[in-house]
Write a protein that holds these residues in place. Structure first.
Motif, mmCIF file in Angstrom:
data_model
loop_
_atom_site.group_PDB
_atom_site.id
_atom_site.type_symbol
_atom_site.label_atom_id
_atom_site.label_comp_id
_atom_site.label_asym_id
_atom_site.label_seq_id
_atom_site.Cartn_x
_atom_site.Cartn_y
_atom_site.Cartn_z
ATOM 1 N N ILE A 59 -26.636 -24.657 -39.092
ATOM 2 C CA ILE A 59 -27.746 -23.841 -38.603
ATOM 3 C C ILE A 59 -28.873 -23.716 -39.619
ATOM 4 N N GLU A 60 -28.603 -24.088 -40.868
ATOM 5 C CA GLU A 60 -29.631 -24.030 -41.911
ATOM 6 C C GLU A 60 -29.754 -25.379 -42.594
ATOM 7 N N PRO A 61 -30.984 -25.831 -42.814
ATOM 8 C CA PRO A 61 -31.151 -27.078 -43.558
ATOM 9 C C PRO A 61 -30.874 -26.831 -45.041
ATOM 10 N N ALA A 96 -29.647 -33.006 -39.419
ATOM 11 C CA ALA A 96 -30.585 -32.166 -38.677
ATOM 12 C C ALA A 96 -29.779 -30.984 -38.147
ATOM 13 N N VAL A 97 -30.410 -29.838 -38.055
ATOM 14 C CA VAL A 97 -29.689 -28.612 -37.714
ATOM 15 C C VAL A 97 -29.741 -28.298 -36.226
ATOM 16 N N ASP A 98 -28.908 -27.345 -35.826
ATOM 17 C CA ASP A 98 -28.855 -26.872 -34.449
ATOM 18 C C ASP A 98 -30.265 -26.498 -33.969
ATOM 19 N N GLY A 99 -30.655 -27.019 -32.823
ATOM 20 C CA GLY A 99 -31.967 -26.726 -32.245
ATOM 21 C C GLY A 99 -33.053 -27.725 -32.607
ATOM 22 N N PHE A 104 -36.596 -37.196 -35.661
ATOM 23 C CA PHE A 104 -36.640 -35.793 -35.276
ATOM 24 C C PHE A 104 -37.785 -35.075 -35.975
ATOM 25 N N ARG A 105 -38.031 -33.848 -35.558
ATOM 26 C CA ARG A 105 -39.094 -33.034 -36.155
ATOM 27 C C ARG A 105 -38.462 -31.962 -37.028
ATOM 28 N N PHE A 106 -39.002 -31.802 -38.227
ATOM 29 C CA PHE A 106 -38.575 -30.715 -39.115
ATOM 30 C C PHE A 106 -39.182 -29.410 -38.590
ATOM 31 N N HIS A 107 -38.553 -28.829 -37.610
ATOM 32 C CA HIS A 107 -39.130 -27.677 -36.906
ATOM 33 C C HIS A 107 -38.998 -26.355 -37.660
ATOM 34 N N LEU A 108 -38.151 -26.265 -38.662
ATOM 35 C CA LEU A 108 -37.970 -25.016 -39.408
ATOM 36 C C LEU A 108 -38.768 -24.972 -40.703
ATOM 37 N N THR A 109 -39.468 -26.032 -41.020
ATOM 38 C CA THR A 109 -40.190 -26.110 -42.284
ATOM 39 C C THR A 109 -41.441 -25.244 -42.251
#
Length: 160
Positions: free
Chosen positions: A19-21, A120-123, A58-63
């Motif tokens: 869940i966390e990168p 890559a993480v969940d989501g 994929f996209r680094f969506h949490l960055t």
């Protein structure tokens, strides 16, 4: 279409796994790439079971997008590593926030791709999925910077 902006919509999302990168210990991490059924036909995964690995964009969506590196910096902010430009390493602080990973395909279950060691993480939004063709691997001698080898020593290790 050259030099035009374009919209890329996810074809799938990562389900489960981490869940966390984090920087290390992706070894043994299992997750599912769940393909959006509204965008493709059920037979879109036909033939994937004949491959051992996938290449996933994929996209680094949490960055934090304010943390973009347009120049050079030390990998992992480690003072013992040399400064390298954004195109000299593979971190998430990228102009288009895109990541590329190769992972092991464990099984195909309809539009669910069960994978291992996808970093890559969940989501995480998945933009493209391709089978890994051996013939598309590097040709000729392969080498990398010493700092990269040191930095990645535990990247795909199993968590202690």
């Amino acid at each position: 279409m050259p030099d035009k902006d374009f919209i890329v919509e996810p074809v799938a999302h990562v389900v489960g796994g981490r869940i966390e990168p984090t920087d290390d210990y992706w070894g043994g991490t299992r997750s599912i790439i769940r393909i959006e059924g509204s965008r493709v036909a059920p037979e879109s995964t036909k033939g994937l079971e004949d491959f051992s690995h996938l290449e996933v964009v994929f996209r680094f969506h949490l960055t934090d997008q304010s943390d973009l590196s347009r120049g050079a910096r030390r990998p992992r902010d480690n003072p013992s590593y040399p400064e390298v430009g954004i195109f000299g390493h593979r971190n998430m602080r990228r102009l288009n926030w895109l990541g590329v990973s190769r992972c092991r395909l464990l099984r195909v279950d309809g539009l669910d791709l069960h994978v291992e060691e996808l970093d890559a993480v969940d989501g995480t939004p998945v933009l493209d999925i391709k089978p890994w063709f051996i013939d598309f691997g590097p040709r000729g001698e392969v080498y990398q910077a010493t700092w990269a080898t040191e930095m990645l020593a535990s990247y795909f290790a199993c968590r202690p």
